[in-house]
Design an enzyme around this catalytic site. Structure first.
Site, PDB file in Angstrom:
ATOM      1  N   ASN A  48      67.376  26.221  63.503  1.00 11.65           N
ATOM      2  CA  ASN A  48      66.890  26.675  62.155  1.00 11.65           C
ATOM      3  C   ASN A  48      65.756  26.388  61.369  1.00 11.65           C
ATOM      4  OD1 ASN A  48      69.645  27.566  62.368  1.00 11.65           O
ATOM      5  ND2 ASN A  48      70.382  27.212  60.636  1.00 11.65           N
TER       6      ASN A  48
ATOM      7  N   SER B 123      70.707  32.988  53.714  1.00 11.03           N
ATOM      8  CA  SER B 123      71.408  32.207  52.938  1.00 11.03           C
ATOM      9  C   SER B 123      72.277  32.642  51.507  1.00 11.03           C
ATOM     10  CB  SER B 123      70.709  30.992  52.238  1.00 11.03           C
ATOM     11  OG  SER B 123      69.809  31.534  51.088  1.00 11.03           O
TER      12      SER B 123
ATOM     13  N   HIS C 289      70.061  22.528  62.640  1.00 12.28           N
ATOM     14  CA  HIS C 289      69.858  22.786  61.169  1.00 12.28           C
ATOM     15  C   HIS C 289      68.612  21.848  61.007  1.00 12.28           C
ATOM     16  CE1 HIS C 289      72.921  25.783  59.594  1.00 12.28           C
ATOM     17  NE2 HIS C 289      73.227  25.604  60.638  1.00 12.28           N
TER      18      HIS C 289
ATOM     19  N   ASP D 294      73.883  32.248  56.576  1.00 15.78           N
ATOM     20  CA  ASP D 294      73.439  30.728  56.664  1.00 15.78           C
ATOM     21  C   ASP D 294      74.275  30.066  55.736  1.00 15.78           C
ATOM     22  OD1 ASP D 294      72.038  28.537  57.740  1.00 15.78           O
ATOM     23  OD2 ASP D 294      70.470  28.808  56.188  1.00 15.78           O
ATOM     24  N   HIS D 295      75.048  29.041  56.104  1.00 12.35           N
ATOM     25  CA  HIS D 295      75.622  28.003  55.114  1.00 12.35           C
ATOM     26  C   HIS D 295      76.701  28.741  54.460  1.00 12.35           C
ATOM     27  CE1 HIS D 295      73.600  24.409  56.206  1.00 12.35           C
ATOM     28  NE2 HIS D 295      72.487  25.129  56.276  1.00 12.35           N
TER      29      HIS D 295
ATOM     30  N   ALA E 166      65.337  21.963  60.876  1.00  9.34           N
ATOM     31  CA  ALA E 166      64.457  21.681  62.077  1.00  9.34           C
ATOM     32  C   ALA E 166      62.879  22.048  61.753  1.00  9.34           C
ATOM     33  CB  ALA E 166      64.920  22.155  63.307  1.00  9.34           C
ATOM     34  N   SER E 167      62.500  22.266  60.439  1.00  5.25           N
ATOM     35  CA  SER E 167      61.040  22.546  60.425  1.00  5.25           C
ATOM     36  C   SER E 167      60.298  21.242  60.761  1.00  5.25           C
ATOM     37  CB  SER E 167      60.926  23.134  58.980  1.00  5.25           C
ATOM     38  OG  SER E 167      61.433  24.269  58.481  1.00  5.25           O
TER      39      SER E 167
HETATM   40  P1  13P Z   1      64.489  23.562  57.328  1.00  9.11           P
HETATM   41  O1  13P Z   1      64.694  23.128  55.626  1.00  9.11           O
HETATM   42  O2  13P Z   1      64.156  22.294  58.061  1.00  9.11           O
HETATM   43  O3  13P Z   1      63.769  24.808  57.459  1.00  9.11           O
HETATM   44  O4  13P Z   1      66.091  23.740  57.719  1.00  9.11           O
HETATM   45  C1  13P Z   1      66.581  25.154  57.540  1.00  9.11           C
HETATM   46  C2  13P Z   1      67.960  25.397  57.714  1.00  9.11           C
HETATM   47  O5  13P Z   1      68.586  24.508  58.442  1.00  9.11           O
HETATM   48  C3  13P Z   1      68.651  26.650  57.250  1.00  9.11           C
HETATM   49  O6  13P Z   1      69.953  26.680  57.372  1.00  9.11           O
HETATM   50  O1  G3H Z   2      69.811  25.437  55.034  1.00 10.33           O
HETATM   51  C1  G3H Z   2      69.419  26.225  53.877  1.00 10.33           C
HETATM   52  C2  G3H Z   2      68.277  26.963  53.633  1.00 10.33           C
HETATM   53  O2  G3H Z   2      67.248  26.113  53.433  1.00 10.33           O
HETATM   54  C3  G3H Z   2      68.559  27.977  52.386  1.00 10.33           C
HETATM   55  O3  G3H Z   2      67.850  27.581  51.272  1.00 10.33           O
HETATM   56  O4  G3H Z   2      69.773  28.657  49.451  1.00 10.33           O
HETATM   57  O5  G3H Z   2      67.255  28.159  48.970  1.00 10.33           O
HETATM   58  O6  G3H Z   2      67.821  29.886  50.235  1.00 10.33           O
HETATM   59  P1  G3H Z   2      68.191  28.667  49.898  1.00 10.33           P
HETATM   60 ZN    ZN Z   3      70.697  24.639  57.419  1.00  9.12          ZN
END
Ligand code: 13P
Ligand code: G3H
Ligand code: ZN
Length: 315
Positions: free
Chosen positions: A260, A55, A216, A87-88, A218-219
């Site tokens: 993700n 990220s 995204h 990511d993002h 998906a935990s």
């Molecule tokens: P979670 O918070 O579900 O693990 O999602 C992670 C994610 O989408 C990172 O881009």
């Molecule tokens: O989807 C985003 C991630 O969970 C990133 O989180 O910016 O705290 O690293 P973070």
């Molecule tokens: Zn995400």
């Protein structure tokens, strides 16, 4: 430096295989040596393709040189199919920066902007990335929950299938993150009855059958980690994730090619550290409790690769 000099690959081949052979590639978020090495070990032990997701805030935390030094130190080879992904990404410039330091894939997340702004910016980064053989992911629709340290949305807006078709045609993005009911963080659902909108996914797939889709948020938020954290001094209440049956369905029966996972790694890390410290109150050797976290994360990634994403032995 170009990503190939680090032995990394883009996501083209892994997604082509994921669609044809019906599995999903995990994108695990990393932010230090332990998470990076756990993810890479899991991929090596299971012969899985994998995406190391970084990220914007994780990149800031590690610093460009430290991150790329660790990636170089992992001695990745192109046959291993390991991608390094932003990511993002918050701007075209930050995606360009990631590409220039060695990322093989970037996400530009303009999902909260106007559609035309999202299309224009995505088309821009696609031109820049494709000239360098880098993959681009973009997002349509809004996931509720905490998207990063600074932004959070309370409402989700599902991805509109017609807009998805126009977006992919106009931007030539390589993959598309869609909103079908997942959300970031550990508080995704209030009850086990809340299910993902696979009906919307089906409509999206019908409009853009050749576009790899991304899930995204998906935990699965395993109860054993929450219990361990709470047993050893933590206090996490009412956390609930996406059940692994739904994730397995997404991975093996749909065009979802990338899933993700960030929160589950955080939970595994925290549970292992709390348990290790609690069990040895005299211990002040960080290598022991952080080592326990690394091992727990590696084992969790292996479990997900083998039994949920079905990406083991898919290289
Ligand atoms: P979670 O918070 O579900 O693990 O999602 C992670 C994610 O989408 C990172 O881009
Ligand atoms: O989807 C985003 C991630 O969970 C990133 O989180 O910016 O705290 O690293 P973070
Ligand atoms: Zn995400």
């Amino acid at each position: 430096m170009k990503y190939s000099e680090f032995g990394l690959c883009n996501t083209h081949e892994m997604f082509r295989n994921a669609i044809n052979k019906r599995f999903a590639v995990p994108a695990f978020n990393a932010y230090n040596m332990e998470t990076i090495s756990a993810i890479i070990s899991a991929a090596r032990l299971t012969k899985s393709p994998v995406i190391i997701a970084i990220s914007e805030s994780a990149l800031k935390y590690m610093g460009d040189d430290m991150l790329m030094g660790m990636i170089a130190g992992a001695k990745i080879t192109p046959t291993e199919q390991i991608a390094l992904h932003l990511d993002h990404g918050v701007s075209v410039e930050s995606c360009m920066h990631a590409i220039n330091i060695g990322f093989s894939s970037v996400m530009l997340d303009f999902s909260k902007r106007d559609l035309s702004e999202n299309i224009n910016a995505t088309a821009n980064i696609v031109r820049y990335a494709h000239a360098r053989d880098v993959s681009v992911e973009s997002e349509l629709g809004i996931l509720s929950g905490i998207e990063d340290e600074n932004t959070q949305s309370t409402e989700s807006v599902y991805t509109n299938p017609d807009i998805a078709q126009k977006f992919v045609t106009d931007t030539k993005t390589n993959s598309l993150a869609i909103a079908i009911g997942t959300s970031h963080g550990a508080y995704k659902r209030k009850s086990a009855n809340e299910k993902l909108r696979f009906d919307i996914l089906e409509q999206i797939q019908a409009k853009i059958p050749n576009t790899p889709l991304v899930l995204h948020g998906a935990s699965s938020v395993p109860a054993e980690y929450i219990d361990t954290i709470n047993k050893f001094g933590g206090d996490i209440q009412n956390a609930m994730g996406i059940d692994t049956e739904q994730l397995e369905f997404a991975a093996t029966k749909t065009n979802i090619c990338k899933i993700n996972i960030d929160s589950d790694l955080r939970l595994a890390f925290t549970a292992a550290v709390r348990k290790s410290l609690f069990g040895a109150p005299q211990n002040f050797n960080p290598r022991e409790y952080i080592g326990a976290a690394r091992d727990e994360i590696r084992n969790m990634c292996i479990f997900l690769m083998r039994t949920v994403f079905h990406c083991a032995n898919k290289i």
